[in-house]
Design a protein around this motif. Structure first.
Motif, short mmCIF file in Angstrom:
data_model
loop_
_atom_site.label_atom_id
_atom_site.label_comp_id
_atom_site.label_asym_id
_atom_site.label_seq_id
_atom_site.Cartn_x
_atom_site.Cartn_y
_atom_site.Cartn_z
N ASN A 95 0.81 -1.22 0.00
CA ASN A 95 0.00 0.00 0.00
C ASN A 95 0.84 1.27 0.00
O ASN A 95 0.49 2.26 0.63
N LYS A 127 0.05 5.07 -4.98
CA LYS A 127 -1.26 5.69 -5.18
C LYS A 127 -1.38 6.16 -6.63
O LYS A 127 -0.41 6.60 -7.23
N ASN A 159 -3.62 8.83 -8.65
CA ASN A 159 -4.52 9.98 -8.48
C ASN A 159 -5.06 10.07 -7.06
O ASN A 159 -6.23 10.37 -6.83
N GLY A 160 -4.21 9.77 -6.08
CA GLY A 160 -4.60 9.89 -4.67
C GLY A 160 -5.31 8.68 -4.09
O GLY A 160 -5.62 8.66 -2.91
N LYS A 161 -5.57 7.64 -4.89
CA LYS A 161 -6.24 6.43 -4.41
C LYS A 161 -5.25 5.28 -4.36
O LYS A 161 -4.36 5.20 -5.20
N GLN A 162 -5.42 4.38 -3.38
CA GLN A 162 -4.55 3.21 -3.27
C GLN A 162 -4.58 2.39 -4.55
O GLN A 162 -5.64 2.13 -5.10
N LYS A 181 -3.97 -1.07 -6.81
CA LYS A 181 -4.05 -2.52 -6.67
C LYS A 181 -3.28 -3.13 -7.83
O LYS A 181 -3.19 -2.54 -8.90
N ASP A 231 -4.01 -2.68 -11.86
CA ASP A 231 -4.63 -1.41 -12.25
C ASP A 231 -3.97 -0.87 -13.51
O ASP A 231 -2.77 -1.03 -13.73
N ASP A 289 -2.32 10.18 -15.62
CA ASP A 289 -2.51 9.85 -14.21
C ASP A 289 -1.32 10.29 -13.38
O ASP A 289 -0.18 10.31 -13.85
#
Length: 74
Positions: free
Chosen positions: A27, A30, A32-35, A37, A40, A46
């Motif tokens: 983790n 990120k 765009n500020g999101k975790q 996976k 992805d 981005d």
């Protein structure tokens, strides 16, 4: 054009694909500020960060061609 996150990180020169997979699993990545996976997809627009430090892929690739003349011993 989109690419997988681990390949994007590896092409930036930050680390290998396997190490990128580990960073994502921990983790630390990120999109765009999101975790992020594993698996992805990202595009050039981005914003990718590792430990809140932005990364960018290498801008250009360098190809070197070498011509060895006939009879040259290497």
């Amino acid at each position: 054009m989109s690419t997988r996150i681990n390949k994007y990180i590896a092409e930036s020169g930050y680390c290998s694909r396997r190490k990128a997979d580990q960073l994502i699993a921990d983790n630390r990545v990120k999109i765009n500020g999101k975790q992020a996976k594993n698996g992805d997809q990202v595009s050039a627009t981005d914003k990718i960060t590792i430990d809140n430090n932005p990364i960018k892929p290498l801008a250009t690739k360098i190809y070197i061609a070498f011509h060895k003349p006939f009879g040259a011993i290497t």
